[in-house]
Design an enzyme around this catalytic site. Sequence first.
Site, PDB file in Angstrom:
ATOM      1  N   LYS A 159      11.227  46.972  23.927  1.00 45.02           N
ATOM      2  CA  LYS A 159      10.287  45.891  24.278  1.00 45.02           C
ATOM      3  C   LYS A 159       9.086  46.197  25.103  1.00 45.02           C
ATOM      4  O   LYS A 159       8.148  45.594  25.044  1.00 45.02           O
ATOM      5  CB  LYS A 159      11.144  44.431  24.598  1.00 45.02           C
ATOM      6  N   LYS A 217      12.505  40.144  13.426  1.00 46.68           N
ATOM      7  CA  LYS A 217      11.608  38.903  13.368  1.00 46.68           C
ATOM      8  C   LYS A 217      10.138  39.184  13.641  1.00 46.68           C
ATOM      9  O   LYS A 217       9.501  38.599  13.328  1.00 46.68           O
ATOM     10  CB  LYS A 217      12.242  37.862  14.521  1.00 46.68           C
ATOM     11  N   LYS A 229      15.586  48.576  12.289  1.00 43.58           N
ATOM     12  CA  LYS A 229      16.261  47.494  11.953  1.00 43.58           C
ATOM     13  C   LYS A 229      15.281  46.480  11.349  1.00 43.58           C
ATOM     14  O   LYS A 229      14.182  46.266  11.714  1.00 43.58           O
ATOM     15  CB  LYS A 229      17.110  46.857  13.088  1.00 43.58           C
TER      16      LYS A 229
HETATM   17  P1  TYM Z   1      18.614  38.105  18.709  1.00 40.73           P
HETATM   18  O1  TYM Z   1      18.102  37.002  18.862  1.00 40.73           O
HETATM   19  O2  TYM Z   1      17.665  39.508  18.726  1.00 40.73           O
HETATM   20  O3  TYM Z   1      19.773  38.375  17.533  1.00 40.73           O
HETATM   21  C1  TYM Z   1      20.545  37.448  17.162  1.00 40.73           C
HETATM   22  C2  TYM Z   1      21.847  38.218  16.757  1.00 40.73           C
HETATM   23  O4  TYM Z   1      21.194  38.821  15.315  1.00 40.73           O
HETATM   24  C3  TYM Z   1      21.640  40.232  15.270  1.00 40.73           C
HETATM   25  N1  TYM Z   1      20.687  41.008  14.388  1.00 40.73           N
HETATM   26  C4  TYM Z   1      20.912  41.944  13.533  1.00 40.73           C
HETATM   27  N2  TYM Z   1      22.139  42.069  12.749  1.00 40.73           N
HETATM   28  C5  TYM Z   1      22.066  42.899  11.846  1.00 40.73           C
HETATM   29  N3  TYM Z   1      20.800  43.527  11.404  1.00 40.73           N
HETATM   30  C6  TYM Z   1      19.708  43.149  11.969  1.00 40.73           C
HETATM   31  N4  TYM Z   1      18.520  43.804  11.461  1.00 40.73           N
HETATM   32  C7  TYM Z   1      19.635  42.300  13.100  1.00 40.73           C
HETATM   33  N5  TYM Z   1      18.781  41.884  13.960  1.00 40.73           N
HETATM   34  C8  TYM Z   1      19.292  41.190  14.826  1.00 40.73           C
HETATM   35  C9  TYM Z   1      21.701  40.411  16.661  1.00 40.73           C
HETATM   36  O5  TYM Z   1      22.475  41.705  16.838  1.00 40.73           O
HETATM   37  C10 TYM Z   1      22.346  39.641  17.331  1.00 40.73           C
HETATM   38  O6  TYM Z   1      23.749  39.239  17.016  1.00 40.73           O
HETATM   39  N6  TYM Z   1      20.342  39.013  23.460  1.00 40.73           N
HETATM   40  C11 TYM Z   1      20.580  38.532  22.214  1.00 40.73           C
HETATM   41  C12 TYM Z   1      21.082  36.865  22.227  1.00 40.73           C
HETATM   42  C13 TYM Z   1      22.096  36.499  23.121  1.00 40.73           C
HETATM   43  C14 TYM Z   1      23.244  36.759  23.090  1.00 40.73           C
HETATM   44  C15 TYM Z   1      23.847  36.209  24.386  1.00 40.73           C
HETATM   45  C16 TYM Z   1      24.213  37.384  22.257  1.00 40.73           C
HETATM   46  C17 TYM Z   1      21.751  35.841  24.445  1.00 40.73           C
HETATM   47  N7  TYM Z   1      22.712  35.590  25.376  1.00 40.73           N
HETATM   48  C18 TYM Z   1      25.054  36.166  24.589  1.00 40.73           C
HETATM   49  C19 TYM Z   1      25.581  37.358  22.483  1.00 40.73           C
HETATM   50  C20 TYM Z   1      26.075  36.774  23.768  1.00 40.73           C
HETATM   51  C21 TYM Z   1      19.503  38.679  21.144  1.00 40.73           C
HETATM   52  O7  TYM Z   1      18.238  38.892  21.604  1.00 40.73           O
HETATM   53  O8  TYM Z   1      19.896  38.442  19.885  1.00 40.73           O
END
Ligand code: TYM
Length: 330
Positions: free
Chosen positions: A113, A198, A195
């Site tokens: 990032k 978004k 991966k």
């Molecule tokens: P975020 O918002 O980037 O993604 C949300 C969830 O989607 C999963 N993910 C994927 N899984 C498979 N293939 C992909 N291409 C892919 N892209 C995203 C991520 O692994 C995630 O599970 N920091 C976290 C959000 C968060 C969180 C938490 C998660 C904040 N507090 C506490 C768990 C527990 C995040 O940015 O996810």
Amino acid sequence: MSKKTILSGIQATGNLTLGNYLGAINNWKKMQEEYECNYMIADLHTLTIRNDPEKLRNNTLDLLALYIAAGIDPEKSNIFIQSQVAAHAELAWILNCYTYMGELSRMTQFKDKSTKHADNINSGLFTYPVLMAADILLYQADLVPVGEDQKQHVELTRNIAERFNKIYGDTFKIPEPYIHGVGARVMGLQDPTSKMSKSSTIPNDSIFLNDEPDVILKKFKKAVTDSENIVRYDKEKKPGISNLISIYSAITGESKEEIENKFESKGYGDFKVAVAECVIEELKPLQNKYNELKNNPDYLEKLYINGAERAKKIAKSTLKDVYEKVGLVW
Ligand code: TYM
């Protein structure tokens, strides 16, 4: 025996992808019967990049609607908005004092990032995983269902919790990442070595959950593959087709071998259409329900108010314990 506890969340950045669905939400839905589930909308985390305030508010409510549309049942799971439970930011401050700069510097997401947002490497971006640790530890979660890319953050959470427990005695449950098989790392359709994201700027690389059926079909038809024209899983040599097999498998529940056999005499053209069709079918009910819910802001408001109340009770008890242990007069 009491149920195990789960906590997970997604950032309220809008435009969720098929990766978010298969890596996270779709598994959350299945876990509701067996576990005590807490699913939050991570709005505080999104502040690490610049957002339009109105957009952030909309994205937050959209994500809430999407959770429900995807089958997260507010009767079974606790659904809430992170910023509405002040204990998250409060515990994050305490945990910051038990987390080392070196640990945070090693986080691959921080490195990625800060390359992408080189003009805004703020300290929130750096301490982002500490807020995530606070999210998880407040609820004494046993398991954290996430995609592969978040594993490192859950491991850091474990280290912080263990360090704190060692100094002050048993305070936090040590959580495990729960990474579920085939959908755990959905790759981009144009760049299957990265991966699906978004924020991808490559056209047709990501399937968004609100994409129309014809757009989904077009994107899959354009997906990068190889010249062999044999539907066979080989992540190293055939990353594109392997990614499509994983997507098909995550949705239909068929194994890679079953899929290879089923499409043995077919070429990539037919297979791409089959993958697109199963994704379209999977997303159709979600999209319909989501459109319905978006027109019902009163219902959504009731949900997040109730969710925050429930979450506050759990979070407050952990925070009180922590405050007392570190010596705050509270
Ligand atoms: P975020 O918002 O980037 O993604 C949300 C969830 O989607 C999963 N993910 C994927 N899984 C498979 N293939 C992909 N291409 C892919 N892209 C995203 C991520 O692994 C995630 O599970 N920091 C976290 C959000 C968060 C969180 C938490 C998660 C904040 N507090 C506490 C768990 C527990 C995040 O940015 O996810």
